[in-house]
Design a protein around this motif. Structure first.
Motif, PDB file in Angstrom:
ATOM      1  N   ALA A   1     -18.095   5.855  13.367  1.00 17.81           N
ATOM      2  CA  ALA A   1     -18.816   5.284  12.214  1.00 17.81           C
ATOM      3  C   ALA A   1     -18.419   5.990  10.915  1.00 17.81           C
ATOM      4  O   ALA A   1     -18.337   5.361   9.859  1.00 17.81           O
ATOM      5  N   TRP A   2     -18.137   7.289  11.000  1.00 16.98           N
ATOM      6  CA  TRP A   2     -17.834   8.019   9.757  1.00 16.98           C
ATOM      7  C   TRP A   2     -16.496   7.618   9.131  1.00 16.98           C
ATOM      8  O   TRP A   2     -16.200   8.006   8.005  1.00 16.98           O
ATOM      9  N   PHE A   3     -15.692   6.803   9.820  1.00 15.46           N
ATOM     10  CA  PHE A   3     -14.467   6.284   9.200  1.00 15.46           C
ATOM     11  C   PHE A   3     -14.809   5.471   7.938  1.00 15.46           C
ATOM     12  O   PHE A   3     -13.977   5.325   7.046  1.00 15.46           O
ATOM     13  N   ALA A   4     -16.033   4.913   7.903  1.00 10.17           N
ATOM     14  CA  ALA A   4     -16.427   4.098   6.742  1.00 10.17           C
ATOM     15  C   ALA A   4     -16.296   4.895   5.436  1.00 10.17           C
ATOM     16  O   ALA A   4     -15.930   4.352   4.400  1.00 10.17           O
ATOM     17  N   ASP A   5     -16.582   6.188   5.512  1.00  7.31           N
ATOM     18  CA  ASP A   5     -16.527   7.006   4.287  1.00  7.31           C
ATOM     19  C   ASP A   5     -15.098   7.196   3.787  1.00  7.31           C
ATOM     20  O   ASP A   5     -14.876   7.526   2.628  1.00  7.31           O
ATOM     21  N   SER A   6     -14.135   7.047   4.701  1.00  8.32           N
ATOM     22  CA  SER A   6     -12.750   7.343   4.338  1.00  8.32           C
ATOM     23  C   SER A   6     -11.872   6.100   4.295  1.00  8.32           C
ATOM     24  O   SER A   6     -10.646   6.216   4.276  1.00  8.32           O
TER      25      SER A   6
ATOM     26  N   VAL B   1     -12.684   2.258   0.030  1.00  6.55           N
ATOM     27  CA  VAL B   1     -13.674   3.165  -0.566  1.00  6.55           C
ATOM     28  C   VAL B   1     -12.960   4.203  -1.428  1.00  6.55           C
ATOM     29  O   VAL B   1     -13.330   4.460  -2.576  1.00  6.55           O
ATOM     30  N   GLU B   2     -11.918   4.771  -0.866  1.00  2.80           N
ATOM     31  CA  GLU B   2     -11.229   5.859  -1.576  1.00  2.80           C
ATOM     32  C   GLU B   2     -10.470   5.359  -2.804  1.00  2.80           C
ATOM     33  O   GLU B   2     -10.303   6.101  -3.779  1.00  2.80           O
ATOM     34  N   GLU B   3     -10.025   4.095  -2.727  1.00  2.15           N
ATOM     35  CA  GLU B   3      -9.302   3.545  -3.879  1.00  2.15           C
ATOM     36  C   GLU B   3     -10.161   3.522  -5.133  1.00  2.15           C
ATOM     37  O   GLU B   3      -9.670   3.697  -6.244  1.00  2.15           O
ATOM     38  N   GLY B   4     -11.465   3.328  -4.917  1.00  2.00           N
ATOM     39  CA  GLY B   4     -12.366   3.215  -6.066  1.00  2.00           C
ATOM     40  C   GLY B   4     -12.922   4.550  -6.519  1.00  2.00           C
ATOM     41  O   GLY B   4     -13.809   4.590  -7.360  1.00  2.00           O
ATOM     42  N   ASP B   5     -12.438   5.629  -5.941  1.00  2.00           N
ATOM     43  CA  ASP B   5     -13.013   6.944  -6.244  1.00  2.00           C
ATOM     44  C   ASP B   5     -11.900   7.861  -6.763  1.00  2.00           C
ATOM     45  O   ASP B   5     -11.002   8.243  -6.021  1.00  2.00           O
ATOM     46  N   ALA B   6     -11.997   8.207  -8.025  1.00  2.00           N
ATOM     47  CA  ALA B   6     -10.927   8.997  -8.647  1.00  2.00           C
ATOM     48  C   ALA B   6     -10.793  10.390  -8.017  1.00  2.00           C
ATOM     49  O   ALA B   6      -9.751  11.023  -8.124  1.00  2.00           O
TER      50      ALA B   6
ATOM     51  N   TYR C   1       0.842  -1.207   0.000  1.00  2.00           N
ATOM     52  CA  TYR C   1       0.000   0.000   0.000  1.00  2.00           C
ATOM     53  C   TYR C   1       0.874   1.253   0.000  1.00  2.00           C
ATOM     54  O   TYR C   1       0.617   2.208  -0.747  1.00  2.00           O
ATOM     55  N   LEU C   2       1.916   1.244   0.838  1.00  2.00           N
ATOM     56  CA  LEU C   2       2.779   2.428   0.946  1.00  2.00           C
ATOM     57  C   LEU C   2       3.583   2.636  -0.332  1.00  2.00           C
ATOM     58  O   LEU C   2       3.787   3.772  -0.770  1.00  2.00           O
ATOM     59  N   ALA C   3       4.020   1.521  -0.915  1.00  2.00           N
ATOM     60  CA  ALA C   3       4.770   1.637  -2.166  1.00  2.00           C
ATOM     61  C   ALA C   3       3.854   2.210  -3.251  1.00  2.00           C
ATOM     62  O   ALA C   3       4.243   3.089  -4.021  1.00  2.00           O
ATOM     63  N   GLN C   4       2.621   1.730  -3.269  1.00  2.00           N
ATOM     64  CA  GLN C   4       1.682   2.216  -4.290  1.00  2.00           C
ATOM     65  C   GLN C   4       1.317   3.679  -4.048  1.00  2.00           C
ATOM     66  O   GLN C   4       1.102   4.448  -4.986  1.00  2.00           O
ATOM     67  N   LEU C   5       1.267   4.059  -2.778  1.00  2.00           N
ATOM     68  CA  LEU C   5       0.982   5.465  -2.457  1.00  2.00           C
ATOM     69  C   LEU C   5       2.056   6.365  -3.061  1.00  2.00           C
ATOM     70  O   LEU C   5       1.767   7.478  -3.488  1.00  2.00           O
ATOM     71  N   GLY C   6       3.295   5.858  -3.058  1.00  2.00           N
ATOM     72  CA  GLY C   6       4.353   6.614  -3.727  1.00  2.00           C
ATOM     73  C   GLY C   6       5.269   7.370  -2.780  1.00  2.00           C
ATOM     74  O   GLY C   6       5.953   8.306  -3.197  1.00  2.00           O
ATOM     75  N   VAL C   7       5.283   6.966  -1.490  1.00  2.00           N
ATOM     76  CA  VAL C   7       6.211   7.619  -0.561  1.00  2.00           C
ATOM     77  C   VAL C   7       7.592   6.993  -0.723  1.00  2.00           C
ATOM     78  O   VAL C   7       7.749   5.934  -1.344  1.00  2.00           O
ATOM     79  N   ASP C   8       8.598   7.648  -0.161  1.00  2.00           N
ATOM     80  CA  ASP C   8       9.975   7.161  -0.293  1.00  2.00           C
ATOM     81  C   ASP C   8      10.476   6.448   0.948  1.00  2.00           C
ATOM     82  O   ASP C   8      11.434   5.700   0.887  1.00  2.00           O
ATOM     83  N   ALA C   9       9.876   6.764   2.084  1.00  2.57           N
ATOM     84  CA  ALA C   9      10.385   6.205   3.336  1.00  2.57           C
ATOM     85  C   ALA C   9       9.246   6.058   4.329  1.00  2.57           C
ATOM     86  O   ALA C   9       8.224   6.745   4.238  1.00  2.57           O
TER      87      ALA C   9
ATOM     88  N   LEU D   1      -7.247  10.003  -1.271  1.00  6.48           N
ATOM     89  CA  LEU D   1      -6.214   8.995  -1.534  1.00  6.48           C
ATOM     90  C   LEU D   1      -5.770   9.050  -3.001  1.00  6.48           C
ATOM     91  O   LEU D   1      -4.569   9.023  -3.300  1.00  6.48           O
ATOM     92  N   SER D   2      -6.742   9.158  -3.900  1.00  7.35           N
ATOM     93  CA  SER D   2      -6.371   9.233  -5.323  1.00  7.35           C
ATOM     94  C   SER D   2      -5.553  10.493  -5.595  1.00  7.35           C
ATOM     95  O   SER D   2      -4.605  10.480  -6.387  1.00  7.35           O
ATOM     96  N   LEU D   3      -5.912  11.573  -4.925  1.00  8.99           N
ATOM     97  CA  LEU D   3      -5.162  12.826  -5.102  1.00  8.99           C
ATOM     98  C   LEU D   3      -3.714  12.655  -4.630  1.00  8.99           C
ATOM     99  O   LEU D   3      -2.766  13.034  -5.329  1.00  8.99           O
ATOM    100  N   TYR D   4      -3.525  12.070  -3.450  1.00  8.65           N
ATOM    101  CA  TYR D   4      -2.161  11.863  -2.941  1.00  8.65           C
ATOM    102  C   TYR D   4      -1.371  10.955  -3.886  1.00  8.65           C
ATOM    103  O   TYR D   4      -0.197  11.183  -4.134  1.00  8.65           O
TER     104      TYR D   4
END
Ligand code: GLC
Length: 558
Positions: A457-462, A466-471, A52-60, A475-478
């Motif tokens: 409960a509102w963590f479900a939205d984030s 969920v965010e992976e499937g939403d352009a 997940y972290l590699a896909q996110l694109g961080v370096d460390a 998460l998609s922005l990062y």
């Protein structure tokens, strides 16, 4: 600051310099991913999320403390500096995690906590069992009380509220000496004039460096050297800031730099040299002393964690920190959120950043949080940060646009701040709630058991799933911003473009521009190819493209 004409391709940096422009993802291990279902995140959980972290694109990855600890301060009370808390795994798990991270091209930074140990540390236990004046007590700061012993040796306050001194009592109930703790009583301060203390920390640096760790984040770096000459002088009140001449008895004393020069020699025994970044809450002009190449090499600049969402404030902070970094030979560091501050999506959704404490105390009801504004501004600020020269520190969950959890029930709060301020401050648990990974399992995919801090409960939205499937998700922005940053980021250049006081606009090399509109009104969008934007950019029919309010756009300007 100069521009160059190089083509924007991925530029490999010399390995020894990897940290200069790195994006570092901070993992708070107990709240990241729980692999064994005990409600606490662990090292194997981190390993499982390396992809997940590699896909996110961080370096460390920077891991907050995962060492054995009684958790009096979220792990910043370390009982053994060279082991893994059994609840979080083993040294073998740690080695596996480092191997997985390195295999995915990610560096690993660990936290080192030199100002204080845990009261469970073998040294402190030995000190308690030893007589006043003994070598065991000399590793810490034990003193007799004033006025016949009943008054603390000085007026020094603990950062978590109350006095920085606690008095010991013998088993038969007779009171005896006091010991110093600038944080919780379970975090006794070490005496850094003691050579054994100095040598032991050098052994710890080597221990983790030998295991392949790439760098260290140095906790309370400004606190190690203290003026312990009696009578102990009053410290400067926290609200007035520290003096700039090193004259405070507790913090930012000149002698502290001798310690870090010794550390640099150890870090340079390795190839590539191990990196270090100082946590030093000191006057702006003194931060760069810790970052000198002869010392830790980098120091946190925390100014953005305290700034309003304001163009003039952002610009001043950026300008002055780039200058300071250039003076010390370091690269700058940028932080919007970490495990000690209210998450930036929440700060920006409150009437003023300073309202965070009141908001938390009210359980998240007053002042009212404007979530849409908070998130819009957070996305704009994050993109701005990621376009700056230097390294960017991303705190777990900010890539999901998480807000602070303000309604953790009082009896589940863990932060010592809550108790030590006699419920005057809620503390930092609200940014340390375990991450939501998916929506199907009970703990939002964090683990299988009730997490150690309750998730709203509102963590479900984030949730990540969920965010992976939403352009349009944060998460998609990062992900997109970090991918672009990988191609574009290098060098320390930055050229300001002044066109509108409500807009912070700067150019980097190769025509890369970052433009942030801080006002709520749309502004003119400079001409160029839009590479990415933190919110929708619309072009009215027949008109020129607009830069919407509270939005950052990255452009390629030819
Ligand atoms: C640093 C840490 C914080 C901790 C304190 C004492 O400020 O970031 O979380 O409570 O040091 O170790």
């Amino acid at each position: 600051m100069t521009d160059t004409d190089a083509t924007p391709t991925e530029v490999p940096v010399a390995d020894a310099d990897w940290w200069r422009q790195a994006t570092v993802y901070q993992v708070y291990p107990r709240s990241f991913a729980d692999s064994d279902g005990d409600g606490l995140g662990d090292i194997a959980g981190v390993t499982s999320r390396v992809p997940y972290l590699a896909q996110l694109g961080v370096d460390a990855i920077w891991l907050s403390p995962f060492y054995p600890s009684e958790l009096a301060d979220g792990g910043y009370d370390v009982a053994d500096y060279r082991d893994v808390d059994p609840r979080l795994g083993t040294l073998a798990d740690f080695d596996d995690m480092v191997a997985a991270a390195h295999g995915a091209g990610l560096k690993v930074i660990v936290d080192i906590v030199p100002n204080h140990t845990s009261d469970q540390h073998v040294w402190f236990r030995e000190a308690l069992a030893s007589e006043p004046g003994s070598p065991a007590r000399a590793r810490y700061v034990f003193r007799d009380g004033l006025d016949g012993g009943a008054t603390p040796p000085s007026t020094w306050p603990s950062n978590f509220g109350g006095s920085a001194w606690t008095r010991l009592t013998r088993p038969d109930g007779t009171p005896e000496q006091w010991y110093l703790h600038l944080f919780a009583p379970e975090q006794p301060d070490l005496d850094w004039s003691n050579l054994e203390v100095r040598d032991d920390f050098k052994a710890t640096l080597r221990f983790w460096s030998d295991r392949g760790v790439d760098g260290f984040r140095v906790d309370v770096a400004h606190g190690l050297a203290k003026d312990l000459v009696e009578p102990l002088r009053d410290a400067n009140p926290k609200d007035f800031g520290l003096p700039t001449d090193g004259s405070d008895p507790l913090y930012d004393r000149d002698e502290v730099h001798e310690i870090f020069q010794e550390w640099r020699e150890v870090l340079d025994e390795y190839d590539p040299p191990r990196t270090a970044v100082a946590e030093a809450w000191v006057a702006r002009e003194r931060v760069s002393l810790y970052a000198r190449p002869t010392e830790l090499g980098q120091a946190f600049n925390f100014e953005l964690t305290r700034a309003e969402f304001d163009p003039a404030e952002f610009r001043t902070i950026i300008e002055s920190n780039l200058e300071l970094a250039a003076e010390s030979g370091a690269s700058s560091t940028w932080v919007l959120s970490n495990h000690d501050v209210v998450r930036h999506a929440t700060r920006y959704g409150l009437p003023a950043t300073t309202d965070g404490d009141a908001f938390l105390l009210s359980g998240g009801t007053s002042p009212e949080l404007d979530r849409a504004t908070g998130l819009r501004r957070a996305r704009a600020a994050s993109m701005l940060m990621l376009a700056l020269p230097g390294s960017a520190y991303v705190y777990q969950g900010e890539e999901l646009g998480l807000f602070e959890v303000a309604d953790i029930p009082d009896d589940q709060l863990q932060d010592p701040v809550w108790i030590r301020t006699e419920h005057g401050l809620k503390g930092r648990d609200g940014c340390r709630v375990p991450l939501p990974w998916d929506t199907s399992s009970p703990a939002f995919g964090f683990g299988t058991h009730e997490p150690h801090l309750p998730q709203p409960a509102w963590f479900a939205d984030s949730a990540v799933s969920v965010e992976e499937g939403d352009a349009d998700s944060t998460l998609s922005l990062y992900r997109r911003a970090l991918a672009l940053r990988h191609q574009l980021q290098r060098g320390e250049d930055l050229t300001w473009v002044d066109d509108d006081p409500a807009v912070v606009h700067f150019a980097r090399h190769d025509g890369w521009h970052s433009v942030t509109n801080f006002s709520t009104e749309a502004a003119a969008l400079p001409e160029g190819e839009v590479l990415l934007s933190s919110g929708p950019v619309e072009t009215p029919a027949g008109g020129a493209a607009q830069l919407p309010g509270e939005t950052t756009v990255w452009l390629r300007v030819r």
